[in-house]
Design an enzyme around this catalytic site. Structure first.
Site, PDB file in Angstrom:
ATOM      1  N   LEU A 207     -13.489 -14.097   1.855  1.00  0.00           N
ATOM      2  CA  LEU A 207     -13.277 -13.887   0.499  1.00  0.00           C
ATOM      3  C   LEU A 207     -11.500 -13.845   0.944  1.00  0.00           C
ATOM      4  O   LEU A 207     -10.545 -13.288   1.436  1.00  0.00           O
ATOM      5  CB  LEU A 207     -13.040 -12.559   0.304  1.00  0.00           C
ATOM      6  CG  LEU A 207     -12.538 -11.322  -0.987  1.00  0.00           C
ATOM      7  CD1 LEU A 207     -13.539 -10.945  -1.797  1.00  0.00           C
ATOM      8  CD2 LEU A 207     -11.554 -10.321  -0.714  1.00  0.00           C
ATOM      9  N   LEU A 208     -10.756 -14.494  -0.457  1.00  0.00           N
ATOM     10  CA  LEU A 208      -9.219 -14.631  -0.322  1.00  0.00           C
ATOM     11  C   LEU A 208      -9.144 -13.573  -1.784  1.00  0.00           C
ATOM     12  O   LEU A 208      -9.841 -13.179  -2.940  1.00  0.00           O
ATOM     13  CB  LEU A 208      -8.945 -16.149  -0.440  1.00  0.00           C
ATOM     14  CG  LEU A 208      -7.836 -16.734  -1.738  1.00  0.00           C
ATOM     15  CD1 LEU A 208      -7.648 -18.317  -0.804  1.00  0.00           C
ATOM     16  CD2 LEU A 208      -7.836 -16.150  -3.252  1.00  0.00           C
ATOM     17  N   ASN A 209      -8.356 -12.877  -1.796  1.00  0.00           N
ATOM     18  CA  ASN A 209      -7.838 -12.033  -3.336  1.00  0.00           C
ATOM     19  C   ASN A 209      -6.086 -12.120  -3.457  1.00  0.00           C
ATOM     20  O   ASN A 209      -5.899 -14.005  -3.487  1.00  0.00           O
ATOM     21  CB  ASN A 209      -8.024 -10.280  -3.272  1.00  0.00           C
ATOM     22  CG  ASN A 209      -7.632  -9.864  -2.101  1.00  0.00           C
ATOM     23  OD1 ASN A 209      -8.070  -9.994  -0.796  1.00  0.00           O
ATOM     24  ND2 ASN A 209      -7.010  -9.071  -2.220  1.00  0.00           N
ATOM     25  N   ASP A 210      -5.326 -11.890  -2.907  1.00  0.00           N
ATOM     26  CA  ASP A 210      -4.414 -11.760  -3.882  1.00  0.00           C
ATOM     27  C   ASP A 210      -2.752 -12.628  -2.820  1.00  0.00           C
ATOM     28  O   ASP A 210      -3.506 -12.424  -1.529  1.00  0.00           O
ATOM     29  CB  ASP A 210      -3.818 -10.796  -3.951  1.00  0.00           C
ATOM     30  CG  ASP A 210      -3.829  -9.488  -3.952  1.00  0.00           C
ATOM     31  OD1 ASP A 210      -5.257  -8.923  -4.023  1.00  0.00           O
ATOM     32  OD2 ASP A 210      -3.424  -7.818  -3.694  1.00  0.00           O
TER      33      ASP A 210
ATOM     34  N   SER B  26      -1.505  -6.473   0.528  1.00  0.00           N
ATOM     35  CA  SER B  26      -0.456  -7.059   0.492  1.00  0.00           C
ATOM     36  C   SER B  26       0.862  -6.956   0.571  1.00  0.00           C
ATOM     37  O   SER B  26       1.050  -5.741   0.560  1.00  0.00           O
ATOM     38  CB  SER B  26      -0.940  -7.409  -1.735  1.00  0.00           C
ATOM     39  OG  SER B  26      -1.845  -7.895  -1.764  1.00  0.00           O
TER      40      SER B  26
ATOM     41  N   ARG C  67       1.136   1.117  -2.763  1.00  0.00           N
ATOM     42  CA  ARG C  67       0.998   0.112  -1.520  1.00  0.00           C
ATOM     43  C   ARG C  67       1.600  -1.673  -2.672  1.00  0.00           C
ATOM     44  O   ARG C  67       2.740  -0.891  -4.266  1.00  0.00           O
ATOM     45  CB  ARG C  67      -0.667  -0.793  -0.930  1.00  0.00           C
ATOM     46  CG  ARG C  67      -1.787  -1.100  -2.818  1.00  0.00           C
ATOM     47  CD  ARG C  67      -2.874  -0.970  -2.272  1.00  0.00           C
ATOM     48  NE  ARG C  67      -3.469  -1.311  -3.301  1.00  0.00           N
ATOM     49  CZ  ARG C  67      -4.767   0.250  -3.330  1.00  0.00           C
ATOM     50  NH1 ARG C  67      -4.030   1.275  -2.648  1.00  0.00           N
ATOM     51  NH2 ARG C  67      -4.836   0.144  -4.640  1.00  0.00           N
ATOM     52  N   ASP C  68       1.665  -2.434  -2.138  1.00  0.00           N
ATOM     53  CA  ASP C  68       2.069  -3.442  -2.391  1.00  0.00           C
ATOM     54  C   ASP C  68       3.287  -4.201  -2.637  1.00  0.00           C
ATOM     55  O   ASP C  68       4.053  -3.737  -4.155  1.00  0.00           O
ATOM     56  CB  ASP C  68       1.247  -4.379  -3.697  1.00  0.00           C
ATOM     57  CG  ASP C  68      -0.224  -3.897  -3.374  1.00  0.00           C
ATOM     58  OD1 ASP C  68      -0.513  -4.021  -2.143  1.00  0.00           O
ATOM     59  OD2 ASP C  68      -1.198  -3.763  -4.777  1.00  0.00           O
TER      60      ASP C  68
HETATM   61  C1  FRU Z   1      -4.700  -5.704  -4.874  1.00  0.00           C
HETATM   62  C2  FRU Z   1      -4.994  -5.101  -4.024  1.00  0.00           C
HETATM   63  C3  FRU Z   1      -3.509  -4.830  -3.161  1.00  0.00           C
HETATM   64  C4  FRU Z   1      -4.152  -4.198  -2.049  1.00  0.00           C
HETATM   65  C5  FRU Z   1      -5.098  -5.924  -1.580  1.00  0.00           C
HETATM   66  C6  FRU Z   1      -6.444  -5.149  -0.614  1.00  0.00           C
HETATM   67  O1  FRU Z   1      -6.189  -6.991  -5.316  1.00  0.00           O
HETATM   68  O2  FRU Z   1      -6.177  -4.861  -3.995  1.00  0.00           O
HETATM   69  O3  FRU Z   1      -3.001  -3.616  -4.075  1.00  0.00           O
HETATM   70  O4  FRU Z   1      -2.797  -4.271  -1.463  1.00  0.00           O
HETATM   71  O5  FRU Z   1      -5.553  -5.598  -2.609  1.00  0.00           O
HETATM   72  O6  FRU Z   1      -6.439  -6.877  -0.567  1.00  0.00           O
END
Ligand code: FRU
Length: 492
Positions: free
Chosen positions: A52-55, A115, A175-176
């Protein structure tokens, strides 16, 4: 006999957080084979080899190259133990896979290197600010805002202490961090949930030039509205000196700004950024950043060449997609340049994107489908009257994605109900965007890839970004009324 695995089976929490070294060769080989063979694999988008790829994370320019990291769980198409993977490029189009760079391997990021962002400190060092996700034996969550240096030899050195811990008054949904500089002073905005379960953005300021010490300045004020229950992935960029805040307010009341996706990606434009009060001066209301089905966690930065560049996750939290059966999910958008015109945010693929174009073809679209033998292309159409275009269609016109243009009210409707597979049904089959009708013309630049569709309206006045899952042979195009278009096959 090769083993087969069902990647769509529910994953328990211990399975999601299992150490990477515990996955055996049989499993990894089968996963790699399945993901590489996936019929949904795109040709010119960033996509993980497996899992899985996300942010998008740490989007920056360092050591003569663009650096674009992303959140990845390499061992399954689910939100598991996250690392940062790195892609580098000199042209924002051809990307080199540099592998995993930030791993969840300390007590401050044991359950995921979440992230964050990056900022060059010198020619040799890229500073990385990211969230370490940790869980106690009782599953309770603690979040740390961690620092690391990525050096020009490709080595990561993590700071031995978190740069910030969660202050009183907030939950561990904190976070982030997005690091940015104003007049040589570094700041960060962080997404947060207050103890009363409302969302907000918190500002922090660096105490020194090597960014090893930070303190909180307070919440960044830019609206009197309640920002849902949690804000994720806030970013600040300056476009023509005006601050633009991009954010993901989860649970935002739809009366504040309507949206159809599970969570929205929004933006606010203001006249100035006051870092002392701290607030956005004369902020706009919240606007949707994108009107498509799948877009989230957009990350933008002020690049050294003066452009503001952005990348989005073409995906959403809590949404399953058909490619998961092949052990893979999530792609990044095209890299977009952000500009402001008359106070409105425009987003358009960076100029370098034209280098993907093969020879131009003039097409006449009519109600007789034509097959292009590929779903990786750019289609440019100019319309002066209402029309419906059909993409990703089969030969007998029973399966397609439609794009209905109403020139009278300036409305564009994307409909994916007629695809052979469906997903995220709970969030509906159509998305709508409105455009300015003053010029009495509509220009569409449509970027299709095997399983994605990014539609740019009037040079980026509006954008609709979505995933599209269909059969490989469904590469036909047709239209209700005859219209000419320019078609470029796009190839890396
Ligand atoms: C957003 C998120 C961020 C978090 C990351 C975890 O999609 O939930 O808030 O840092 O993904 O993968």
């Amino acid at each position: 006999m090769k083993k087969k695995f069902d990647y769509t089976k529910p994953w328990t929490s211990p399975q999601r957080y299992r150490a990477y070294k515990e996955y055996n060769t049989d499993y990894v080989t089968a996963l790699t084979d399945a993901a590489i063979a996936s019929r949904y694999r795109n040709s010119y988008h960033i996509e993980p080899a497996t899992g899985l790829l996300n942010d998008p994370n740490g989007f920056s320019y360092f050591n003569g190259k663009y650096h674009l990291f992303y959140q990845v769980f390499p061992y399954g198409p689910v939100h598991g133990l996250k690392s940062w993977a790195l892609m580098t490029s000199t042209d924002l189009i051809h990307w080199e896979n540099e592998g995993l760079k930030i791993m969840p391997d300390t007590i401050y990021d044991s359950h995921g290197a979440y992230s964050g962002t990056a900022l060059p400190l010198s020619e040799d060092e890229l500073f990385i600010f990211y969230t370490g996700n940790t869980r106690g034996a009782d599953q309770s969550r603690a979040a740390y805002q961690n620092g690391a240096i990525y050096d020009k030899h490709g080595k990561i050195t993590k700071f031995d202490h978190p740069l910030l811990t969660t202050p009183d008054g907030y939950t561990n949904h904190f976070r982030d961090p997005m690091v940015f500089k104003v007049d040589d002073q570094a700041y960060a905005v962080i997404g947060a949930q207050r103890s009363d379960e409302t969302g907000t953005v918190v500002l922090a300021k660096a105490d020194n030039a090597d960014l090893t010490s930070w303190h909180y300045k307070g919440e960044l004020h830019f609206t009197d509205e309640k920002l849902g229950y949690m804000v994720e992935c806030p970013n600040i960029v300056l476009i023509d000196q005006k601050p633009v805040l991009i954010l993901c307010p989860q649970g935002l009341d739809k009366r504040i700004c309507d949206y159809d996706n599970v969570f929205p990606n929004m933006y606010v434009v203001a006249d100035a950024l006051n870092l002392d009060t701290p607030e956005l001066v004369n902020p706009s209301t919240l606007h949707r950043l994108d009107d498509g089905f799948e877009v989230y966690a957009t990350q933008a930065f002020n690049a050294p060449d003066g452009r503001v560049l952005a990348s989005s996750w073409l995906g959403l939290p809590d949404i399953d997609v058909p490619s998961q059966a092949d052990g893979v999910q999530g792609i990044l958008s095209l890299v977009k340049e952000l500009t402001l015109k008359d106070g409105k945010l425009y987003q358009y693929p960076v100029a370098e994107t034209v280098s993907l174009r093969q020879a131009a073809q003039k097409l006449t679209l009519s109600n007789r489908p034509i097959s292009q033998d590929t779903n990786s292309y750019e289609l440019e159409v100019e319309l002066s009257s209402s029309q419906t275009l059909y993409l990703f269609a089969n030969a007998d016109k029973t399966s397609f994605v439609s794009l209905h243009v109403d020139m009278v009210i300036g409305k564009l409707t994307l409909d994916r109900e007629k695809l052979p597979v469906s997903w995220a049904e709970d969030y509906g089959y159509t998305r709508t965007t409105y455009f300015d009708t003053q010029s009495e013309k509509l220009k569409l630049n449509i970027f299709a890839d095997t399983s994605s569709l990014e539609i740019f309206v009037n040079d980026g006045e509006k954008v609709m970004s979505s995933r599209i899952f269909t059969e490989p042979e469904n590469t036909h195009l047709f239209a209700d009324n005859s219209v000419t278009a320019t078609f470029w096959k796009l190839e890396k």
